[in-house]
Design an enzyme around this catalytic site. Sequence first.
Site, mmCIF file in Angstrom:
data_model
loop_
_atom_site.group_PDB
_atom_site.id
_atom_site.type_symbol
_atom_site.label_atom_id
_atom_site.label_comp_id
_atom_site.label_asym_id
_atom_site.label_seq_id
_atom_site.Cartn_x
_atom_site.Cartn_y
_atom_site.Cartn_z
ATOM 1 N N CYS A 69 38.605 36.891 38.339
ATOM 2 C CA CYS A 69 36.545 38.075 38.022
ATOM 3 C C CYS A 69 36.720 38.613 38.873
ATOM 4 O O CYS A 69 37.460 38.981 40.187
ATOM 5 C CB CYS A 69 36.321 36.914 38.937
ATOM 6 S SG CYS A 69 34.345 37.463 38.668
ATOM 7 N N CYS A 175 35.393 44.128 34.106
ATOM 8 C CA CYS A 175 34.227 42.520 34.187
ATOM 9 C C CYS A 175 35.511 42.158 32.987
ATOM 10 O O CYS A 175 35.868 42.390 32.307
ATOM 11 C CB CYS A 175 32.985 42.947 34.174
ATOM 12 S SG CYS A 175 32.665 41.047 33.743
HETATM 13 N N1 DGL Z 1 33.834 37.881 34.879
HETATM 14 C C1 DGL Z 1 33.097 38.593 36.189
HETATM 15 C C2 DGL Z 1 33.390 39.654 36.478
HETATM 16 O O1 DGL Z 1 35.063 40.681 36.497
HETATM 17 C C3 DGL Z 1 31.941 39.026 36.632
HETATM 18 C C4 DGL Z 1 30.366 38.836 36.291
HETATM 19 C C5 DGL Z 1 29.386 38.599 36.911
HETATM 20 O O2 DGL Z 1 28.857 39.083 36.875
HETATM 21 O O3 DGL Z 1 28.815 36.727 36.969
HETATM 22 O O4 DGL Z 1 33.891 40.657 37.571
#
Ligand code: DGL
Length: 244
Positions: A69, A175
């Site tokens: 993430c 993301c």
């Molecule tokens: N998948 C997450 C990232 O890579 C974030 C998504 C969210 O805002 O929860 O930033």
Amino acid sequence: MIGVLDSGIGGVSVLREIIKLIPGGHFIYYSDSLHNPYGDKSSDEVYGFVKKIVTYFLERGVVAIVIACNTASAVCVKKLREEYPDVLFIAIEPAYKMVHDYNPKGETLVMATKGTIESEKFLALYHKYDNNKTTLIPCSGLADLVEEGNMEKIDQYLGKHLNKYKGVSNVVLGCTHYPLIKDNIRKILGNVNFFDGSVGVSKELFRQLNLRKIDYTNDKLKIEFIDSSENSFKEERFNILLFQ
Ligand code: DGL
């Protein structure tokens, strides 16, 4: 066992790459859908959520933790490494350096959450490699739509937010949810070069495990999926996306 975490199922885009290098691994994937999106929350809140997952992983005896993430990596990893100096954390970041390495002269969009774009860690990376042809777009709400999986809403969102950037050549998917919607982004921006950190992070995990002589082998691939809101729809989508 290797722990992989994200605010939801987006981290599957990272796990897919990890499995190519570690096809017989045992993974615990933690989707924190009870608390997502992380991207619009304060750093302290995100740190609290991630710390709970880390505690759980350590109780389970993981040998490494992959922060799949970008938001959590951007706002937590420094503090986590200070608080748990013996734990191997591998953290993703927006692949902006890859633009510098492969196509630095191209008009570039960095799509990421607000949390990532405003973080000190990302801004340091951005200023280091800034090609003066880059636009940073905080895509509030987009990860949620990817979680939901409603393609019509995703297309509408992208049409509204990306139309004015037609003609760019590089798109950084900052993301882990966004690599799952490359086709939708192409519908608006055409045949752009995509850059994301999933391959780099997988290679770094593999390199560190070998360097530290950590035994991560298992007879065959095993993936445990945990979702903090116990939503069975998440697991279904996760499994479909994992082997897509
Ligand atoms: N998948 C997450 C990232 O890579 C974030 C998504 C969210 O805002 O929860 O930033």
